[in-house]
Design a protein around this motif. Structure first.
Motif, PDB file in Angstrom:
ATOM      1  N   MET A 175      16.415   6.310  -9.294  1.00  0.00           N
ATOM      2  CA  MET A 175      16.308   5.217  -8.326  1.00  0.00           C
ATOM      3  C   MET A 175      14.941   4.559  -8.502  1.00  0.00           C
ATOM      4  SD  MET A 175      17.817   6.980  -4.850  1.00  0.00           S
ATOM      5  CE  MET A 175      16.539   8.233  -4.822  1.00  0.00           C
ATOM      6  N   GLU A 176      14.848   3.269  -8.196  1.00  0.00           N
ATOM      7  CA  GLU A 176      13.578   2.545  -8.241  1.00  0.00           C
ATOM      8  C   GLU A 176      13.293   2.012  -6.842  1.00  0.00           C
ATOM      9  OE1 GLU A 176      11.359   2.305 -10.589  1.00  0.00           O
ATOM     10  OE2 GLU A 176      12.577   3.353 -12.049  1.00  0.00           O
ATOM     11  N   PRO A 177      12.402   2.668  -6.099  1.00  0.00           N
ATOM     12  CA  PRO A 177      12.050   2.155  -4.774  1.00  0.00           C
ATOM     13  C   PRO A 177      10.852   1.200  -4.858  1.00  0.00           C
ATOM     14  CG  PRO A 177      11.181   4.377  -5.044  1.00  0.00           C
ATOM     15  CD  PRO A 177      11.877   4.027  -6.318  1.00  0.00           C
ATOM     16  N   PHE A 178      10.970   0.077  -4.191  1.00  0.00           N
ATOM     17  CA  PHE A 178       9.915  -0.922  -4.162  1.00  0.00           C
ATOM     18  C   PHE A 178       9.716  -1.415  -2.733  1.00  0.00           C
ATOM     19  CE2 PHE A 178      11.974  -1.718  -8.323  1.00  0.00           C
ATOM     20  CZ  PHE A 178      10.879  -1.673  -9.177  1.00  0.00           C
ATOM     21  N   VAL A 179       8.489  -1.794  -2.396  1.00  0.00           N
ATOM     22  CA  VAL A 179       8.257  -2.670  -1.262  1.00  0.00           C
ATOM     23  C   VAL A 179       8.135  -4.047  -1.907  1.00  0.00           C
ATOM     24  CG1 VAL A 179       6.625  -3.406   0.509  1.00  0.00           C
ATOM     25  CG2 VAL A 179       7.161  -0.977   0.248  1.00  0.00           C
ATOM     26  N   VAL A 180       8.863  -5.012  -1.388  1.00  0.00           N
ATOM     27  CA  VAL A 180       8.883  -6.338  -1.991  1.00  0.00           C
ATOM     28  C   VAL A 180       8.426  -7.368  -0.962  1.00  0.00           C
ATOM     29  CG1 VAL A 180      10.285  -8.049  -3.222  1.00  0.00           C
ATOM     30  CG2 VAL A 180      10.873  -5.612  -3.378  1.00  0.00           C
ATOM     31  N   GLU A 181       7.399  -8.121  -1.330  1.00  0.00           N
ATOM     32  CA  GLU A 181       6.959  -9.253  -0.504  1.00  0.00           C
ATOM     33  C   GLU A 181       7.665 -10.493  -1.044  1.00  0.00           C
ATOM     34  OE1 GLU A 181       2.718  -9.337  -0.881  1.00  0.00           O
ATOM     35  OE2 GLU A 181       2.446  -7.719   0.567  1.00  0.00           O
ATOM     36  N   ILE A 182       8.355 -11.190  -0.163  1.00  0.00           N
ATOM     37  CA  ILE A 182       9.126 -12.360  -0.571  1.00  0.00           C
ATOM     38  C   ILE A 182       8.494 -13.600   0.046  1.00  0.00           C
ATOM     39  CG2 ILE A 182      11.407 -13.420  -0.656  1.00  0.00           C
ATOM     40  CD1 ILE A 182      12.548 -10.631   0.066  1.00  0.00           C
ATOM     41  N   GLU A 183       7.983 -14.452  -0.799  1.00  0.00           N
ATOM     42  CA  GLU A 183       7.397 -15.703  -0.315  1.00  0.00           C
ATOM     43  C   GLU A 183       8.508 -16.735  -0.170  1.00  0.00           C
ATOM     44  OE1 GLU A 183       4.095 -16.831  -2.764  1.00  0.00           O
ATOM     45  OE2 GLU A 183       3.257 -14.809  -2.719  1.00  0.00           O
ATOM     46  N   PRO A 184       8.435 -17.564   0.871  1.00  0.00           N
ATOM     47  CA  PRO A 184       9.500 -18.554   1.068  1.00  0.00           C
ATOM     48  C   PRO A 184       9.501 -19.603  -0.033  1.00  0.00           C
ATOM     49  CG  PRO A 184       7.716 -18.908   2.633  1.00  0.00           C
ATOM     50  CD  PRO A 184       7.396 -17.657   1.886  1.00  0.00           C
ATOM     51  N   VAL A 193       3.124   8.289  -2.268  1.00  0.00           N
ATOM     52  CA  VAL A 193       2.319   7.080  -2.154  1.00  0.00           C
ATOM     53  C   VAL A 193       1.906   6.965  -0.692  1.00  0.00           C
ATOM     54  CG1 VAL A 193       2.268   4.571  -2.407  1.00  0.00           C
ATOM     55  CG2 VAL A 193       3.563   5.955  -4.045  1.00  0.00           C
ATOM     56  N   LYS A 194       0.623   7.082  -0.434  1.00  0.00           N
ATOM     57  CA  LYS A 194       0.102   6.998   0.933  1.00  0.00           C
ATOM     58  C   LYS A 194       0.163   5.557   1.432  1.00  0.00           C
ATOM     59  CE  LYS A 194      -1.431  11.200   1.793  1.00  0.00           C
ATOM     60  NZ  LYS A 194      -0.966  11.958   2.930  1.00  0.00           N
ATOM     61  N   ALA A 195       0.249   5.395   2.740  1.00  0.00           N
ATOM     62  CA  ALA A 195       0.321   4.064   3.352  1.00  0.00           C
ATOM     63  C   ALA A 195      -0.818   3.193   2.845  1.00  0.00           C
ATOM     64  CB  ALA A 195       0.259   4.181   4.871  1.00  0.00           C
ATOM     65  N   GLY A 196      -0.478   1.989   2.444  1.00  0.00           N
ATOM     66  CA  GLY A 196      -1.480   1.035   1.982  1.00  0.00           C
ATOM     67  C   GLY A 196      -1.908   1.244   0.542  1.00  0.00           C
ATOM     68  N   GLU A 197      -1.345   2.259  -0.138  1.00  0.00           N
ATOM     69  CA  GLU A 197      -1.763   2.539  -1.509  1.00  0.00           C
ATOM     70  C   GLU A 197      -0.692   2.227  -2.550  1.00  0.00           C
ATOM     71  OE1 GLU A 197      -3.187   6.548  -1.783  1.00  0.00           O
ATOM     72  OE2 GLU A 197      -4.762   6.215  -0.290  1.00  0.00           O
ATOM     73  N   ALA A 198       0.374   1.566  -2.158  1.00  0.00           N
ATOM     74  CA  ALA A 198       1.402   1.194  -3.133  1.00  0.00           C
ATOM     75  C   ALA A 198       0.773   0.238  -4.132  1.00  0.00           C
ATOM     76  CB  ALA A 198       2.584   0.526  -2.435  1.00  0.00           C
ATOM     77  N   PHE A 232       6.536  -7.165  -6.288  1.00  0.00           N
ATOM     78  CA  PHE A 232       7.081  -5.807  -6.204  1.00  0.00           C
ATOM     79  C   PHE A 232       5.949  -4.786  -6.197  1.00  0.00           C
ATOM     80  CE2 PHE A 232      11.704  -6.148  -7.063  1.00  0.00           C
ATOM     81  CZ  PHE A 232      11.777  -7.511  -7.243  1.00  0.00           C
ATOM     82  N   PHE A 233       6.004  -3.850  -5.254  1.00  0.00           N
ATOM     83  CA  PHE A 233       5.043  -2.754  -5.173  1.00  0.00           C
ATOM     84  C   PHE A 233       5.823  -1.463  -5.388  1.00  0.00           C
ATOM     85  CE2 PHE A 233       3.353  -6.278  -2.839  1.00  0.00           C
ATOM     86  CZ  PHE A 233       1.998  -6.281  -3.135  1.00  0.00           C
ATOM     87  N   SER A 234       5.625  -0.841  -6.536  1.00  0.00           N
ATOM     88  CA  SER A 234       6.387   0.355  -6.889  1.00  0.00           C
ATOM     89  C   SER A 234       5.980   1.537  -6.027  1.00  0.00           C
ATOM     90  CB  SER A 234       6.171   0.704  -8.362  1.00  0.00           C
ATOM     91  OG  SER A 234       6.887   1.879  -8.680  1.00  0.00           O
ATOM     92  N   LEU A 235       6.953   2.326  -5.623  1.00  0.00           N
ATOM     93  CA  LEU A 235       6.699   3.520  -4.820  1.00  0.00           C
ATOM     94  C   LEU A 235       6.978   4.799  -5.603  1.00  0.00           C
ATOM     95  CD1 LEU A 235       8.262   2.338  -1.440  1.00  0.00           C
ATOM     96  CD2 LEU A 235       5.853   2.295  -2.132  1.00  0.00           C
ATOM     97  N   ALA A 236       7.277   4.667  -6.906  1.00  0.00           N
ATOM     98  CA  ALA A 236       7.620   5.887  -7.646  1.00  0.00           C
ATOM     99  C   ALA A 236       7.180   5.874  -9.106  1.00  0.00           C
ATOM    100  CB  ALA A 236       9.124   6.121  -7.573  1.00  0.00           C
ATOM    101  N   GLN A 237       6.178   5.081  -9.444  1.00  0.00           N
ATOM    102  CA  GLN A 237       5.769   5.010 -10.847  1.00  0.00           C
ATOM    103  C   GLN A 237       5.357   6.370 -11.398  1.00  0.00           C
ATOM    104  OE1 GLN A 237       3.025   1.529 -10.392  1.00  0.00           O
ATOM    105  NE2 GLN A 237       3.860   1.014 -12.379  1.00  0.00           N
TER     106      GLN A 237
END
Length: 190
Positions: A112-121, A76-81, A100-105
């Motif tokens: 393993m399930e790698p994600f970038v996760v944005e957490i809103e307050p 997954v290239k930068a910015g393409e998750a 959740f932005f999956s990095l291994a679909q």
């Protein structure tokens, strides 16, 4: 992966195995109405509930998140998750919002399930703890993160990491009333 596809895959698995919705809800320790919402209306289960569903079937959690079955590596290239999902919680009053932005679909057979996760307050601080089998590794990419883990509270800043057993009741949320971003790698045994 659309929200509808997860429910559709779960329903297809259940029907293929000739398991009634009621029986499977008991097996997965879910409410039958909740299972119906997931299967028919595309309601996205919480991550903990998705793990319970995959364990009840005896399959990897990725089985329901995969779009492609690729044997080779998943790049997954930068910015393409891909924006995968916003997991809901069983409690409708929950104020938490995690994207959740999956990095291994594209990787079949993964454990393993790698994600970038944005957490809103959240505006409130009465966080709901959840637990599921497996382990989690979290690396804070931006902002501050507060983790309730059992009876302990861990405050993590950019660059900090934590590796935890998911069976202990926990909650990950933004700290300092600001958006946070983490890399989360979740492992669940089949």
């Amino acid at each position: 992966m659309s929200r509808k596809n997860i429910g559709k895959k779960i329903k297809e698995f259940r029907e293929f195995r000739k398991i009634t919705r009621e029986h499977f809800a008991v097996k997965a320790n879910l409410d039958v109405v909740q299972l119906e919402e997931i299967e028919e209306n595309g309601t996205v289960p919480s991550l903990g509930h998705l793990i319970k569903i995959s364990r009840a079937f005896g399959v990897r959690i990725g089985t329901f998140l995969d779009d492609v079955d690729s044997i080779g590596p998943a790049v997954v290239k930068a910015g393409e998750a891909q924006a995968a999902l916003s997991f809901s919680t069983k409690d409708e009053s929950s104020r938490e919002h995690l994207n959740f932005f999956s990095l291994a679909q594209a990787k079949a057979g993964r454990h393993m399930e790698p994600f970038v996760v944005e957490i809103e307050p959240a505006s409130e601080s009465d966080y709901k703890l959840s637990s599921h089998e497996g382990e989690e590794f979290i690396f804070v990419l931006e902002g501050n993160v507060e983790i309730n883990y059992g009876k302990e509270i861990y405050l993590l800043e950019k660059g900090d990491t934590i590796y935890l057993d998911s069976i202990v009741a926990h909650n990950v949320h933004a700290g300092g009333n600001q958006v946070a971003k983490i890399l989360a790698v979740i492992y669940t045994p089949v």
